[in-house]
Design a protein around this motif. Sequence first.
Motif, mmCIF file in Angstrom:
data_model
loop_
_atom_site.group_PDB
_atom_site.id
_atom_site.type_symbol
_atom_site.label_atom_id
_atom_site.label_comp_id
_atom_site.label_asym_id
_atom_site.label_seq_id
_atom_site.Cartn_x
_atom_site.Cartn_y
_atom_site.Cartn_z
ATOM 1 N N PRO A 1 0.819 -1.213 0.000
ATOM 2 C CA PRO A 1 0.000 0.000 0.000
ATOM 3 C C PRO A 1 0.858 1.271 0.000
ATOM 4 O O PRO A 1 0.899 2.013 0.978
ATOM 5 C CB PRO A 1 -0.830 -0.134 1.278
ATOM 6 C CG PRO A 1 0.070 -0.902 2.203
ATOM 7 C CD PRO A 1 0.797 -1.876 1.314
ATOM 8 N N ASP B 1 2.211 4.890 -2.027
ATOM 9 C CA ASP B 1 1.953 5.893 -3.047
ATOM 10 C C ASP B 1 3.146 5.879 -4.016
ATOM 11 O O ASP B 1 4.071 5.062 -3.858
ATOM 12 C CB ASP B 1 1.703 7.276 -2.422
ATOM 13 C CG ASP B 1 2.902 7.840 -1.666
ATOM 14 O OD1 ASP B 1 4.053 7.360 -1.841
ATOM 15 O OD2 ASP B 1 2.689 8.779 -0.881
ATOM 16 N N VAL C 1 0.304 4.275 2.626
ATOM 17 C CA VAL C 1 -0.948 5.030 2.669
ATOM 18 C C VAL C 1 -1.945 4.340 3.598
ATOM 19 O O VAL C 1 -1.806 3.152 3.908
ATOM 20 C CB VAL C 1 -1.567 5.199 1.260
ATOM 21 C CG1 VAL C 1 -0.630 5.998 0.350
ATOM 22 C CG2 VAL C 1 -1.893 3.858 0.621
ATOM 23 N N HIS C 2 -2.930 5.081 4.059
ATOM 24 C CA HIS C 2 -4.026 4.557 4.894
ATOM 25 C C HIS C 2 -3.496 3.834 6.141
ATOM 26 O O HIS C 2 -3.898 2.704 6.437
ATOM 27 C CB HIS C 2 -4.936 3.630 4.089
ATOM 28 C CG HIS C 2 -5.402 4.210 2.796
ATOM 29 N ND1 HIS C 2 -6.217 5.323 2.731
ATOM 30 C CD2 HIS C 2 -5.149 3.855 1.504
ATOM 31 C CE1 HIS C 2 -6.460 5.612 1.470
ATOM 32 N NE2 HIS C 2 -5.810 4.753 0.697
ATOM 33 N N ASP D 1 -5.399 1.171 8.597
ATOM 34 C CA ASP D 1 -6.673 0.767 7.993
ATOM 35 C C ASP D 1 -6.437 -0.357 6.981
ATOM 36 O O ASP D 1 -6.128 -0.107 5.809
ATOM 37 C CB ASP D 1 -7.324 1.978 7.325
ATOM 38 C CG ASP D 1 -8.730 1.718 6.806
ATOM 39 O OD1 ASP D 1 -9.091 0.545 6.577
ATOM 40 O OD2 ASP D 1 -9.470 2.710 6.616
ATOM 41 N N ALA E 1 -8.690 -0.250 3.736
ATOM 42 C CA ALA E 1 -8.278 0.774 2.771
ATOM 43 C C ALA E 1 -6.949 0.401 2.106
ATOM 44 O O ALA E 1 -6.768 0.624 0.903
ATOM 45 C CB ALA E 1 -8.176 2.135 3.445
ATOM 46 N N GLN E 2 -6.031 -0.177 2.872
ATOM 47 C CA GLN E 2 -4.766 -0.616 2.282
ATOM 48 C C GLN E 2 -4.998 -1.728 1.270
ATOM 49 O O GLN E 2 -4.387 -1.743 0.202
ATOM 50 C CB GLN E 2 -3.782 -1.069 3.365
ATOM 51 C CG GLN E 2 -3.182 0.086 4.138
ATOM 52 C CD GLN E 2 -2.006 -0.336 5.006
ATOM 53 O OE1 GLN E 2 -1.505 -1.472 4.943
ATOM 54 N NE2 GLN E 2 -1.529 0.591 5.831
ATOM 55 N N ARG F 1 -7.717 -2.272 -0.509
ATOM 56 C CA ARG F 1 -8.323 -1.655 -1.694
ATOM 57 C C ARG F 1 -7.245 -0.954 -2.535
ATOM 58 O O ARG F 1 -7.212 -1.099 -3.758
ATOM 59 C CB ARG F 1 -9.402 -0.657 -1.273
ATOM 60 C CG ARG F 1 -10.200 -0.094 -2.436
ATOM 61 C CD ARG F 1 -11.371 0.761 -1.980
ATOM 62 N NE ARG F 1 -12.181 0.139 -0.956
ATOM 63 C CZ ARG F 1 -13.070 -0.827 -1.141
ATOM 64 N NH1 ARG F 1 -13.254 -1.303 -2.358
ATOM 65 N NH2 ARG F 1 -13.766 -1.322 -0.132
ATOM 66 N N HIS F 2 -6.343 -0.244 -1.899
ATOM 67 C CA HIS F 2 -5.257 0.445 -2.596
ATOM 68 C C HIS F 2 -4.375 -0.570 -3.350
ATOM 69 O O HIS F 2 -4.056 -0.375 -4.527
ATOM 70 C CB HIS F 2 -4.424 1.248 -1.591
ATOM 71 C CG HIS F 2 -3.393 2.104 -2.222
ATOM 72 N ND1 HIS F 2 -3.658 3.368 -2.696
ATOM 73 C CD2 HIS F 2 -2.076 1.880 -2.473
ATOM 74 C CE1 HIS F 2 -2.559 3.889 -3.210
ATOM 75 N NE2 HIS F 2 -1.580 3.009 -3.081
#
Length: 128
Positions: A35, A37, A43-44, A47, A50-51, A53-54
């Motif tokens: 995860p 950028d 990122v995130h 979470d 969210a990670q 999903r990324h």
Amino acid sequence: MTSRAIIPPGSGTPLAPFSPGILADNIVYVSGTLPFDKDNNVVHLGDAAAQTRHVLEIIKSVLETAGASMADVTFNQIFLTDWANYAAVNAVYAEYFPGEKPARFCVQAGLVKPGALVEIATTAHKRG
């Protein structure tokens, strides 16, 4: 065998010597995806959903750059830092694989950067 590196537009420079993906004889191998950028920052933080999903969006981008899709995925290798995140990861994972599920394994492991909770590597067989 013919092969080529798959590097989606906007990809950052990897932390180590590897390509985001390789297309070889209609098989797409997606490197372990974290995860991050484009500057390799996690990122995130904190979470897992969210990670996940990324990570899956990055995998989707690699596959699409190779001319494949998430429907072509046959195998996933999932690494978690904590089993407490297993349910959150699975909930997001199920959104990306709504029909027949790819084969997979999931293990608990330390990841390359603190704050990263999930890493996924993927194999897909490109149709056509």
